[in-house]
Write an enzyme that holds these catalytic residues in place. Sequence first.
Site, PDB file in Angstrom:
ATOM      1  N   ASP A   1       3.690   9.551  -0.642  1.00  0.00           N
ATOM      2  CA  ASP A   1       2.479   8.743  -0.279  1.00  0.00           C
ATOM      3  C   ASP A   1       2.161   7.832  -1.145  1.00  0.00           C
ATOM      4  O   ASP A   1       2.278   8.057  -2.644  1.00  0.00           O
ATOM      5  CB  ASP A   1       1.388   9.613  -0.050  1.00  0.00           C
ATOM      6  CG  ASP A   1       0.348   9.157   0.948  1.00  0.00           C
ATOM      7  OD1 ASP A   1       0.449   7.898   1.281  1.00  0.00           O
ATOM      8  OD2 ASP A   1      -0.203  10.023   1.416  1.00  0.00           O
TER       9      ASP A   1
ATOM     10  N   HIS B   1       0.894  -1.336  -0.012  1.00  0.00           N
ATOM     11  CA  HIS B   1      -0.078   0.042  -0.027  1.00  0.00           C
ATOM     12  C   HIS B   1       0.938   1.312  -0.069  1.00  0.00           C
ATOM     13  O   HIS B   1       0.473   2.337  -0.121  1.00  0.00           O
ATOM     14  CB  HIS B   1      -0.891   0.163   1.253  1.00  0.00           C
ATOM     15  CG  HIS B   1      -2.067  -1.217   1.062  1.00  0.00           C
ATOM     16  ND1 HIS B   1      -3.281  -0.546   0.798  1.00  0.00           N
ATOM     17  CD2 HIS B   1      -2.264  -2.404   1.167  1.00  0.00           C
ATOM     18  CE1 HIS B   1      -3.863  -1.606   0.662  1.00  0.00           C
ATOM     19  NE2 HIS B   1      -3.299  -2.856   0.984  1.00  0.00           N
TER      20      HIS B   1
HETATM   21  O1  F6P Z   1      -1.483   2.415   4.591  1.00  0.00           O
HETATM   22  C1  F6P Z   1      -0.425   2.033   5.542  1.00  0.00           C
HETATM   23  C2  F6P Z   1      -0.749   1.483   7.058  1.00  0.00           C
HETATM   24  O2  F6P Z   1       0.442   1.307   7.343  1.00  0.00           O
HETATM   25  C3  F6P Z   1      -1.501   0.338   6.873  1.00  0.00           C
HETATM   26  O3  F6P Z   1      -0.729  -0.805   6.626  1.00  0.00           O
HETATM   27  C4  F6P Z   1      -2.084   0.672   8.505  1.00  0.00           C
HETATM   28  O4  F6P Z   1      -3.180  -0.063   8.691  1.00  0.00           O
HETATM   29  C5  F6P Z   1      -2.125   1.932   8.707  1.00  0.00           C
HETATM   30  O5  F6P Z   1      -1.238   2.628   7.761  1.00  0.00           O
HETATM   31  C6  F6P Z   1      -2.211   2.698   9.904  1.00  0.00           C
HETATM   32  O6  F6P Z   1      -1.296   2.231  10.683  1.00  0.00           O
HETATM   33  P1  F6P Z   1      -0.938   1.138  11.855  1.00  0.00           P
HETATM   34  O7  F6P Z   1      -1.557  -0.261  11.626  1.00  0.00           O
HETATM   35  O8  F6P Z   1       0.642   1.412  11.959  1.00  0.00           O
HETATM   36  O9  F6P Z   1      -1.648   2.059  12.976  1.00  0.00           O
END
Ligand code: F6P
Length: 442
Positions: free
Chosen positions: A351, A157
């Site tokens: 991003d 992602h």
């Molecule tokens: O889109 C990137 C991302 O790291 C996802 O994999 C993740 O769920 C989201 O951002 C939020 O981050 P985290 O899971 O570290 O809170």
Amino acid sequence: MARLVIVSNRVPAARGRAQLAGGLAVALKDAIAERETLWFGWSGREVKTEPAEKPHARKIGGVQFATIDLSQSQYSGFYVGFCNTMLWPLLHGRVGQAVFRRDERDSYIAVNAFYARALKTVLKPADTVWVHDYQLIPCGLALRDLGVKNRIGFFLHIPFPPPFLFDTLPQGEALLRSFAAYDVIGLQTQDDADHLNQCFVRAGIEARAEAFPIGIDPESFARAAAKAEGTEDQTRLEESLSGRALILGVDRLDYTKGLPERFRGFAQLLRRYPEHLGQVTFLQIAPVSRDDVAQYRALKRELDALVGRINGEFAEFDYAPLRYLNTAIQRETLAGFHRRAQVGLVTPLRDGMNLVAKEYVAAQDPERPGVLVLSRFAGAASAMTGAVLVNPFDPDEIADALDLALRMDVTDRKARWRTMDAAVKASTAAIWAKGFLERLEK
Ligand code: F6P
């Protein structure tokens, strides 16, 4: 149709949530609706003892969830350490912020193997497995090592940097090799896929990454935005603005989002174009994220101080130009806020895609749309030809773009918005998921 098994570190069922929420759940909505689905990942809990390999089972909204806990040392080595202090900055090209520790890398590999063992206990031979994001790159290889023969796809992602930056990761070749366990490897943009493919070619790895740009569900977001009119929150926002123009930013509190530069850009707008002083309010919504990671706490301190300085310089007794929130706002309310905003300000330093940019576009009133000011380093930039593109590292460029956006007449705004709206509708979440799964199951 084969059962779909989604594997992601964060699952929408974590921490006792009663309904499916979160970006990935929205993106996969249609895929989930039309077939039997199992979603596997972290429960969101850290436990003091060795976590069990048998997943917790739960069913929410027709989806079966299987989640596992992490021990405190797994959480700190895998999640805080290698995932978010090494891979996250590296893959966003922010090498200066990355810290490598061999024990954390080992924890990353071990936790991925642990996920694979736990997943295998609930996997059936005909399942289609779709692994998501940087936390789980070696999960596919760990599954293959356990003898799993299913079709397994992987989608990253976030961005992937050019080889000369990726090279700074110690023993990075082993991570690259683990990609080869997947049947399909998807990235957000062709540039990201090219970077990864260049790494593969140089290391002699037979794997191929392809671009599958992710999108949103524009119709449902547009409906939510239109429906928000007249609601209590919308009325409160409207009254508080006293007729002023609104600039809106919505991001997790993350150093890749370019928030200090953005705040300085807004300050430069008020300094260099004083005609906007008292006429515009900038609302930045920035829910706290990953606050166990030192760099995120440092960013929060920096922003706290910056907001104080900017408001100290430009506020009047009845006007604070910059409103800054560390709490999350519900999607429906947010949709209405986007619609009210004359400017959507989305300026990440880098991003993968940035769905906020697409949501801003989807939420606009076609008769009087606002202007999207967008970083040229967001994956969304290539399709958003109607946006005012900026280099997010330059506060003065952000100030110039804001001035242009705030003065733009409705004819120009409509023309720009129409091209973006068409792009958002041409590349939705449903198209993304369908395209990836078709490719994986071909
Ligand atoms: O889109 C990137 C991302 O790291 C996802 O994999 C993740 O769920 C989201 O951002 C939020 O981050 P985290 O899971 O570290 O809170």
